[in-house]
Design an enzyme around this catalytic site. Sequence first.
Site, PDB file in Angstrom:
ATOM      1  N   GLY A  12       0.763  -1.443   0.107  1.00 10.86           N
ATOM      2  CA  GLY A  12      -0.319   0.185  -0.390  1.00 10.86           C
ATOM      3  C   GLY A  12       0.550   1.044  -0.063  1.00 10.86           C
ATOM      4  O   GLY A  12       0.745   2.116  -0.412  1.00 10.86           O
ATOM      5  N   ASN A  13       2.061   1.427   0.964  1.00  9.67           N
ATOM      6  CA  ASN A  13       2.901   1.998   1.108  1.00  9.67           C
ATOM      7  C   ASN A  13       3.750   2.880  -0.834  1.00  9.67           C
ATOM      8  O   ASN A  13       3.230   3.878  -0.407  1.00  9.67           O
ATOM      9  CB  ASN A  13       3.693   2.260   2.392  1.00  9.67           C
ATOM     10  CG  ASN A  13       4.808   1.512   1.756  1.00  9.67           C
ATOM     11  OD1 ASN A  13       4.507   0.021   1.401  1.00  9.67           O
ATOM     12  ND2 ASN A  13       5.802   1.844   1.761  1.00  9.67           N
ATOM     13  N   LYS A 129     -10.868  -8.196   6.097  1.00 11.93           N
ATOM     14  CA  LYS A 129      -9.710  -7.889   4.949  1.00 11.93           C
ATOM     15  C   LYS A 129     -10.287  -6.062   5.110  1.00 11.93           C
ATOM     16  O   LYS A 129     -11.624  -5.403   4.473  1.00 11.93           O
ATOM     17  CB  LYS A 129      -9.968  -7.947   3.426  1.00 11.93           C
ATOM     18  CG  LYS A 129      -9.151  -7.154   2.447  1.00 11.93           C
ATOM     19  CD  LYS A 129      -8.111  -7.932   2.690  1.00 11.93           C
ATOM     20  CE  LYS A 129      -6.703  -7.021   1.949  1.00 11.93           C
ATOM     21  NZ  LYS A 129      -5.268  -7.438   2.424  1.00 11.93           N
ATOM     22  N   LYS A 214      -3.935  -9.242  -1.572  1.00 11.66           N
ATOM     23  CA  LYS A 214      -2.940  -9.188  -2.738  1.00 11.66           C
ATOM     24  C   LYS A 214      -1.997 -10.047  -2.995  1.00 11.66           C
ATOM     25  O   LYS A 214      -1.219 -10.317  -4.187  1.00 11.66           O
ATOM     26  CB  LYS A 214      -2.825  -8.081  -3.103  1.00 11.66           C
ATOM     27  CG  LYS A 214      -1.641  -7.072  -2.375  1.00 11.66           C
ATOM     28  CD  LYS A 214      -0.382  -6.427  -2.823  1.00 11.66           C
ATOM     29  CE  LYS A 214       0.135  -5.708  -1.984  1.00 11.66           C
ATOM     30  NZ  LYS A 214       0.523  -6.522  -0.723  1.00 11.66           N
ATOM     31  N   LYS A 276       1.709 -12.384   4.583  1.00 11.43           N
ATOM     32  CA  LYS A 276       2.489 -12.233   3.328  1.00 11.43           C
ATOM     33  C   LYS A 276       3.782 -13.210   3.809  1.00 11.43           C
ATOM     34  O   LYS A 276       3.960 -14.396   3.005  1.00 11.43           O
ATOM     35  CB  LYS A 276       3.419 -10.991   3.536  1.00 11.43           C
ATOM     36  CG  LYS A 276       2.807  -9.701   3.459  1.00 11.43           C
ATOM     37  CD  LYS A 276       3.213  -8.726   3.378  1.00 11.43           C
ATOM     38  CE  LYS A 276       2.850  -6.959   3.391  1.00 11.43           C
ATOM     39  NZ  LYS A 276       1.235  -7.165   1.976  1.00 11.43           N
TER      40      LYS A 276
HETATM   41  N1  LIG Z   1       7.061 -10.010  12.782  1.00  6.77           N
HETATM   42  C1  LIG Z   1       6.785  -8.257  11.346  1.00  6.77           C
HETATM   43  N2  LIG Z   1       6.872  -8.436  11.193  1.00  6.77           N
HETATM   44  C2  LIG Z   1       7.639  -7.489  10.596  1.00  6.77           C
HETATM   45  N3  LIG Z   1       6.612  -6.018  10.470  1.00  6.77           N
HETATM   46  C3  LIG Z   1       4.930  -7.037  10.851  1.00  6.77           C
HETATM   47  C4  LIG Z   1       5.053  -8.155  11.347  1.00  6.77           C
HETATM   48  N4  LIG Z   1       4.307  -7.864  12.720  1.00  6.77           N
HETATM   49  C5  LIG Z   1       3.157  -6.942  11.743  1.00  6.77           C
HETATM   50  N5  LIG Z   1       3.902  -6.486  10.790  1.00  6.77           N
HETATM   51  C6  LIG Z   1       3.431  -5.139   9.970  1.00  6.77           C
HETATM   52  O1  LIG Z   1       3.164  -5.150   8.801  1.00  6.77           O
HETATM   53  C7  LIG Z   1       3.365  -4.453   7.860  1.00  6.77           C
HETATM   54  C8  LIG Z   1       2.910  -4.451   6.516  1.00  6.77           C
HETATM   55  O2  LIG Z   1       1.394  -4.959   6.949  1.00  6.77           O
HETATM   56  P1  LIG Z   1       0.796  -3.859   5.640  1.00  6.77           P
HETATM   57  O3  LIG Z   1       1.189  -2.692   5.524  1.00  6.77           O
HETATM   58  O4  LIG Z   1      -1.094  -4.516   5.666  1.00  6.77           O
HETATM   59  O5  LIG Z   1       1.291  -4.561   4.245  1.00  6.77           O
HETATM   60  P2  LIG Z   1       1.442  -3.403   2.441  1.00  6.77           P
HETATM   61  O6  LIG Z   1       2.449  -3.278   2.595  1.00  6.77           O
HETATM   62  O7  LIG Z   1       1.041  -4.571   1.790  1.00  6.77           O
HETATM   63  O8  LIG Z   1       0.273  -2.313   2.942  1.00  6.77           O
HETATM   64  C9  LIG Z   1       4.704  -3.592   8.477  1.00  6.77           C
HETATM   65  O9  LIG Z   1       4.913  -2.636   7.691  1.00  6.77           O
HETATM   66  C10 LIG Z   1       4.245  -3.834  10.015  1.00  6.77           C
HETATM   67  O10 LIG Z   1       4.338  -3.010  10.130  1.00  6.77           O
HETATM   68  N1  LIG Z   2      -6.214  -6.480  -1.867  1.00  4.00           N
HETATM   69  C1  LIG Z   2      -5.411  -6.052  -1.460  1.00  4.00           C
HETATM   70  O1  LIG Z   2      -4.671  -6.293  -0.263  1.00  4.00           O
HETATM   71  O2  LIG Z   2      -5.074  -5.037  -1.591  1.00  4.00           O
HETATM   72  P1  LIG Z   2      -4.118  -3.443   0.420  1.00  4.00           P
HETATM   73  O3  LIG Z   2      -2.530  -4.770   0.085  1.00  4.00           O
HETATM   74  O4  LIG Z   2      -4.131  -2.375   0.070  1.00  4.00           O
HETATM   75  O5  LIG Z   2      -4.376  -4.269   1.570  1.00  4.00           O
END
Ligand SMILES: Nc1ncnc2c1ncn2[C@@H]1O[C@H](COP(=O)(O)OP(=O)(O)O)[C@@H](O)[C@H]1O
Ligand SMILES: NC(=O)OP(=O)(O)O
Length: 315
Positions: A12-13, A129, A214, A276
Amino acid sequence: MTKRRVLIALGGNAILSKDASAQAQQEALRQTAKYLITFIKNGDELVISHGNGPQVGNLILQQANGSTSENPEMPLDTADAMTEGSIGYWLQNALGEELKKAGLNKSVVTLITQSEVSAEDEAFEHPTKPIGPFYTKSAAEQQQQEHPDYHFIEDAGRGYRRVVPSPRPIHITESEVVKKLVENGVIPISVGGGGIPVVRQGERLVGQEAVIDKDLASEKLAEQINADLLIILTAVDHVFINFNKPDQKALKRVTIAELQRYIAENQFAEGSMLPKIQAAVDFVKKSKNAKAIITTLENIGNFLENGEGTIITAA
Ligand SMILES: Nc1ncnc2c1ncn2[C@@H]1O[C@H](COP(=O)(O)OP(=O)(O)O)[C@@H](O)[C@H]1O
Ligand SMILES: NC(=O)OP(=O)(O)O
């Protein structure tokens, strides 16, 4: 260097930080495209996927507030398709610009992709979700009153968010098209937002009210196109055990068996890092000589030069 087939899942970032305007998201993807070009210069075959959680939630909110019986809001599967198109367009445009600047004669295309799920998936009964914006507790309660069919959770200490069903992807419908595009030197953007959730009913594929993860959809596509590398880009350089605790430890090289032990110890937050890890384990387990990497966009150069990041291997 031998040609590798690489699927990169953008977190997302890489698309949205604070400013949800089209201009800000397009700028974020222009910066992202500069990093992605490295793989093309490396001679790799590249497939790109991305999330849509914030974007699809914002879209259906806009629709809910402005819809009428003459101008009804779109169902969630169609909103998924709309965000695959909008985010895909921004990324295709940005990557095309970077390829031209680099003198690389390659094409990028956004492929509206369907992900088949099971009608019996229990995810349809248990929405998990997060989509759309973060709310304060009182704002979430207000939303709940206005939309009694909505569900909200507290999202990792960052506020409250609406949650929708997120069934596991079983098969990526257009994977053979993705394979043909890659084999002909094209860069496909596919399974955006996890793909459009559909259930097969005879010859028909029927859209579902859901948003697919995703990372899990990226793993399924990587498997189906025989990718060599699955790279999951997120907001941390490494995966950690004892995350955010004084004794947290970065995982640099880790095997499937070690990760399965850490999963059993609940080391990975369910709504964020766990999918992930599950995607990385599934991919490495099912694909011969395959590797999965979890790191940040900014660390890509460091990974390619020094192998920095969390690298998951079979043994
Ligand atoms: N064990 C872990 N090690 C690293 N990050 C973790 C862990 N548990 C939770 N996280 C958090 O999960 C986040 C990634 O998930 P999310 O923000 O949903 O992913 P996306 O980048 O696909 O949006 C990381 O930025 C961190 O803040
Ligand atoms: N569909 C989906 O996983 O989107 P985000 O990663 O933004 O949650």
